[in-house]
Design an enzyme around this catalytic site. Structure first.
Site, PDB file in Angstrom:
ATOM      1  N   GLY A 154       0.848  -1.122  -0.160  1.00 26.97           N
ATOM      2  CA  GLY A 154      -0.126  -0.120  -0.091  1.00 26.97           C
ATOM      3  C   GLY A 154       0.877   1.138   0.075  1.00 26.97           C
ATOM      4  N   ARG A 155       0.252   2.215   0.713  1.00 26.24           N
ATOM      5  CA  ARG A 155       1.140   3.579   0.652  1.00 26.24           C
ATOM      6  C   ARG A 155       2.483   3.349   1.141  1.00 26.24           C
ATOM      7  NH1 ARG A 155      -4.589   5.324   1.777  1.00 26.24           N
ATOM      8  NH2 ARG A 155      -4.084   3.941   3.833  1.00 26.24           N
ATOM      9  N   ILE A 156       2.511   2.945   2.647  1.00 28.20           N
ATOM     10  CA  ILE A 156       3.657   2.928   3.229  1.00 28.20           C
ATOM     11  C   ILE A 156       4.651   1.752   2.574  1.00 28.20           C
ATOM     12  CG2 ILE A 156       4.795   2.328   5.481  1.00 28.20           C
ATOM     13  CD1 ILE A 156       1.875   3.635   6.599  1.00 28.20           C
ATOM     14  N   SER A 175       0.180  -8.364  -1.808  1.00 27.45           N
ATOM     15  CA  SER A 175      -0.887  -7.564  -1.647  1.00 27.45           C
ATOM     16  C   SER A 175      -2.087  -8.306  -2.072  1.00 27.45           C
ATOM     17  CB  SER A 175      -0.697  -6.329  -2.566  1.00 27.45           C
ATOM     18  OG  SER A 175      -0.568  -5.301  -1.711  1.00 27.45           O
ATOM     19  N   THR A 234       6.612  -2.491  11.414  1.00 29.07           N
ATOM     20  CA  THR A 234       5.928  -0.862  11.789  1.00 29.07           C
ATOM     21  C   THR A 234       4.462  -1.269  11.618  1.00 29.07           C
ATOM     22  OG1 THR A 234       6.523  -0.216   9.651  1.00 29.07           O
ATOM     23  CG2 THR A 234       8.097   0.081  11.372  1.00 29.07           C
ATOM     24  N   ARG A 236       1.250  -3.478  12.822  1.00 32.46           N
ATOM     25  CA  ARG A 236       0.792  -3.722  14.040  1.00 32.46           C
ATOM     26  C   ARG A 236       1.250  -4.837  14.827  1.00 32.46           C
ATOM     27  NH1 ARG A 236      -0.512   0.891  13.860  1.00 32.46           N
ATOM     28  NH2 ARG A 236      -2.723   1.954  14.000  1.00 32.46           N
ATOM     29  N   GLU A 265       0.308  -3.519  23.263  1.00 33.31           N
ATOM     30  CA  GLU A 265       1.236  -2.233  23.567  1.00 33.31           C
ATOM     31  C   GLU A 265       0.438  -1.360  24.548  1.00 33.31           C
ATOM     32  OE1 GLU A 265       2.307  -1.012  19.252  1.00 33.31           O
ATOM     33  OE2 GLU A 265       1.597   0.818  20.354  1.00 33.31           O
ATOM     34  N   HIS A 283       6.676   2.853  19.165  1.00 33.80           N
ATOM     35  CA  HIS A 283       5.369   3.109  18.144  1.00 33.80           C
ATOM     36  C   HIS A 283       5.593   4.843  17.825  1.00 33.80           C
ATOM     37  CE1 HIS A 283       1.260   2.300  16.897  1.00 33.80           C
ATOM     38  NE2 HIS A 283       1.930   2.911  16.056  1.00 33.80           N
ATOM     39  N   ILE A 284       6.882   4.989  17.036  1.00 33.03           N
ATOM     40  CA  ILE A 284       7.041   6.367  16.403  1.00 33.03           C
ATOM     41  C   ILE A 284       7.091   6.694  15.053  1.00 33.03           C
ATOM     42  CG2 ILE A 284       7.995   7.156  18.685  1.00 33.03           C
ATOM     43  CD1 ILE A 284      10.736   6.680  17.402  1.00 33.03           C
ATOM     44  N   GLY A 285       6.362   5.749  14.331  1.00 33.72           N
ATOM     45  CA  GLY A 285       6.432   5.738  12.988  1.00 33.72           C
ATOM     46  C   GLY A 285       6.161   6.872  12.413  1.00 33.72           C
TER      47      GLY A 285
HETATM   48  P1  NAP Z   1      -2.683   0.956   2.678  1.00 36.92           P
HETATM   49  O1  NAP Z   1      -2.383   2.144   1.844  1.00 36.92           O
HETATM   50  O2  NAP Z   1      -4.148   0.703   3.048  1.00 36.92           O
HETATM   51  O3  NAP Z   1      -1.701  -0.113   2.486  1.00 36.92           O
HETATM   52  C1  NAP Z   1      -2.179  -1.604   3.077  1.00 36.92           C
HETATM   53  C2  NAP Z   1      -1.908  -2.444   2.017  1.00 36.92           C
HETATM   54  O4  NAP Z   1      -2.012  -3.940   2.641  1.00 36.92           O
HETATM   55  C3  NAP Z   1      -2.708  -2.351   0.627  1.00 36.92           C
HETATM   56  O5  NAP Z   1      -1.820  -2.480  -0.490  1.00 36.92           O
HETATM   57  C4  NAP Z   1      -3.342  -3.635   0.646  1.00 36.92           C
HETATM   58  O6  NAP Z   1      -3.645  -4.253  -0.476  1.00 36.92           O
HETATM   59  C5  NAP Z   1      -2.628  -4.802   1.623  1.00 36.92           C
HETATM   60  N1  NAP Z   1      -3.354  -5.765   2.197  1.00 36.92           N
HETATM   61  C6  NAP Z   1      -4.629  -5.590   3.112  1.00 36.92           C
HETATM   62  N2  NAP Z   1      -4.815  -6.805   3.511  1.00 36.92           N
HETATM   63  C7  NAP Z   1      -3.755  -7.779   2.881  1.00 36.92           C
HETATM   64  C8  NAP Z   1      -3.768  -9.153   3.103  1.00 36.92           C
HETATM   65  N3  NAP Z   1      -4.421  -9.851   3.832  1.00 36.92           N
HETATM   66  N4  NAP Z   1      -2.487  -9.709   2.571  1.00 36.92           N
HETATM   67  C9  NAP Z   1      -1.744  -8.857   2.068  1.00 36.92           C
HETATM   68  N5  NAP Z   1      -2.060  -7.554   1.649  1.00 36.92           N
HETATM   69  C10 NAP Z   1      -2.879  -7.071   2.312  1.00 36.92           C
HETATM   70  O7  NAP Z   1      -2.086   1.471   4.564  1.00 36.92           O
HETATM   71  P2  NAP Z   1      -0.935   2.427   4.720  1.00 36.92           P
HETATM   72  O8  NAP Z   1      -1.103   3.952   4.636  1.00 36.92           O
HETATM   73  O9  NAP Z   1       0.333   1.936   3.815  1.00 36.92           O
HETATM   74  O10 NAP Z   1      -0.578   1.691   6.040  1.00 36.92           O
HETATM   75  C11 NAP Z   1      -0.492   0.581   6.522  1.00 36.92           C
HETATM   76  C12 NAP Z   1      -0.414   0.276   8.015  1.00 36.92           C
HETATM   77  O11 NAP Z   1       0.684   0.726   8.528  1.00 36.92           O
HETATM   78  C13 NAP Z   1      -1.609   0.870   8.950  1.00 36.92           C
HETATM   79  O12 NAP Z   1      -2.926   0.299   8.758  1.00 36.92           O
HETATM   80  C14 NAP Z   1      -1.151   1.145  10.362  1.00 36.92           C
HETATM   81  O13 NAP Z   1      -1.380  -0.278  11.025  1.00 36.92           O
HETATM   82  C15 NAP Z   1       0.320   0.828  10.081  1.00 36.92           C
HETATM   83  N6  NAP Z   1       1.084   2.186  10.253  1.00 36.92           N
HETATM   84  C16 NAP Z   1       1.976   2.324  11.482  1.00 36.92           C
HETATM   85  C17 NAP Z   1       2.451   3.458  11.829  1.00 36.92           C
HETATM   86  C18 NAP Z   1       3.404   3.441  12.908  1.00 36.92           C
HETATM   87  O14 NAP Z   1       3.721   4.596  13.600  1.00 36.92           O
HETATM   88  N7  NAP Z   1       4.294   2.464  13.148  1.00 36.92           N
HETATM   89  C19 NAP Z   1       2.263   4.532  11.188  1.00 36.92           C
HETATM   90  C20 NAP Z   1       1.396   4.614  10.158  1.00 36.92           C
HETATM   91  C21 NAP Z   1       0.994   3.426   9.677  1.00 36.92           C
HETATM   92  P3  NAP Z   1      -4.504  -3.435  -1.638  1.00 36.92           P
HETATM   93  O15 NAP Z   1      -4.057  -2.275  -2.118  1.00 36.92           O
HETATM   94  O16 NAP Z   1      -4.494  -4.542  -2.768  1.00 36.92           O
HETATM   95  O17 NAP Z   1      -5.836  -3.448  -1.115  1.00 36.92           O
HETATM   96  C1  GLV Z   2       0.166   4.570  13.419  1.00 39.43           C
HETATM   97  O1  GLV Z   2       0.127   3.498  14.001  1.00 39.43           O
HETATM   98  C2  GLV Z   2      -0.963   4.911  12.417  1.00 39.43           C
HETATM   99  O2  GLV Z   2      -1.831   3.845  11.966  1.00 39.43           O
HETATM  100  O3  GLV Z   2      -1.033   6.155  12.046  1.00 39.43           O
END
Ligand code: NAP
Ligand code: GLV
Ligand code: GLV
Length: 318
Positions: A154-156, A175, A234, A236, A265, A283-285
């Site tokens: 996805g985005r990250i 994905s 990074t 969950r 957490e 958890h400071i992503g």
């Molecule tokens: P996103 O753009 O929605 O990306 C998630 C990706 O996961 C999508 O590409 C999706 O595929 C794929 N996906 C979903 N279910 C799946 C599965 N069962 N098997 C394989 N791939 C799967 O979200 P994002 O903005 O990148 O963020 C991702 C996650 O990072 C967040 O939900 C959050 O939990 C975590 N995060 C953590 C921090 C931190 O502080 N550590 C900060 C920000 C985010 P499709 O595109 O094909 O639907």
């Molecule tokens: C941080 O973990 C977020 O999901 O933005």
């Protein structure tokens, strides 16, 4: 109109809301709000800005009398019962995109720190052990030419892969859908999760937490990891069988792991604290001044849009 913010966030949110004549209450504490206080203080709010540390479950949702919007101050929204909120006509919003680069940077920091034993090296020097350059001191893993497996492009996940390309790292990803543009720009190859785990030297997790991804890397899947591989999480904590992973790290069954997130957490498994081959962050992503301010702005704007009868900017349940 009343908005309740469950914790102090950058002041831009407060400024934007009050400029619209909205009455804002902030739960001003250094600790996450307790459920009973959330229920008491948010009861008559028209909008709520919540944090990922707040469990907005059916008990909380049941207590809300006039809430129209819950703006989560995070991109992940696994802390909110979305189905229940939708059934009540409450719009939930999140903060995508603006935190992608900060989180991808931190993911890369963890990857480099584990591969090159940065934290161990720092501790070693501070403990007075550095007596001179040594040919085999704290040898790490070369990244160039290695394979990075992105779980959830996805985005990250994609932003992490883009950074890896500059390091000469090959990318494989899994994905739910194929990403042709991403494949074109990074040379990434799509694979199933098992194949990805078997082939990757570094695995980085970027799927959201939901019923399908809970324990996605269970003991069977973790057993597919290469010896000398690195796992970075990074996303969950609950996505990985943490106990099994700790066992593997103890036995040096993999090279190391980088964590920003944990099961339960803010409690962290005590055994993790003893392991040299892990880097543990609190958890400071998304934790840069710029990003946190942009998140506050977006959360406030989502609330304002809805309370003014307009379309939210980044809804998750429309
Ligand atoms: P996103 O753009 O929605 O990306 C998630 C990706 O996961 C999508 O590409 C999706 O595929 C794929 N996906 C979903 N279910 C799946 C599965 N069962 N098997 C394989 N791939 C799967 O979200 P994002 O903005 O990148 O963020 C991702 C996650 O990072 C967040 O939900 C959050 O939990 C975590 N995060 C953590 C921090 C931190 O502080 N550590 C900060 C920000 C985010 P499709 O595109 O094909 O639907
Ligand atoms: C941080 O973990 C977020 O999901 O933005
Ligand atoms: C190391 O410092 C080197 O010059 O190779």
């Amino acid at each position: 109109m009343k908005v309740f913010i469950t914790r102090s966030i950058p002041s831009i949110a407060y400024e934007l809301l009050t400029k619209e004549g909205i009455e804002v209450t902030v739960y001003d504490s250094d600790k996450p709000i307790r459920k009973r206080d959330l229920i008491k203080l948010a009861r008559d709010a028209d909008g709520i800005i919540s944090l990922l540390t707040d469990s907005v479950d059916s008990v909380v949702l049941n207590s809300l009398s006039s809430c129209k919007v819950i703006a989560n101050y995070a991109v992940g929204y696994n802390n909110i019962d979305i189905e229940n909120a939708s059934a009540r006509g409450i719009i939930v919003t999140n903060t995508p995109d603006i935190l992608t680069d900060s989180t991808a940077d931190l993911t890369f920091a963890l990857m480099l720190a584990v591969a090159r034993r940065v934290v161990e090296g720092d501790k070693y020097l501070r403990s007075g052990f550095f007596t001179g350059w040594k040919p085999e001191l704290l040898l790490g893993i070369e990244l160039k030419g290695k394979t990075l497996g992105i779980v959830g492009a996805g985005r990250i996940g994609r932003a992490v892969a883009e950074r890896a390309v500059a390091f000469g790292i090959n990318i494989i990803y899994c994905s739910t859908s194929r990403k042709p543009d991403f494949e074109k720009s990074t040379g990434a190859v799509k694979a199933g999760l098992s194949t990805l785990l078997k082939k990757s030297d570094i695995v980085s997790l970027h799927v959201p937490l939901n019923s399908k991804t809970n324990n996605l890397l269970d003991a069977d899947k973790l057993s597919l990891l290469k010896p000398d591989s690195i796992l970075v999480n990074t996303a969950r904590g609950e996505i990985v069988d943490e106990k099994c992973l700790i066992g593997m790290l103890k036995k040096k069954r993999i090279f190391g792991a980088g964590f920003d997130v944990y099961v339960n957490e803010p409690k962290v498994n005590k055994q993790l604290l003893k392991l040299q081959n892990t880097v543990l962050l609190p958890h400071i992503g998304s934790g840069t001044t710029e990003t946190r301010s942009a998140m506050a702005e977006l959360a406030a704007k989502n609330v304002i849009q809805i309370l003014m009868g307009k379309k939210p900017i980044t809804p998750v349940n429309l």
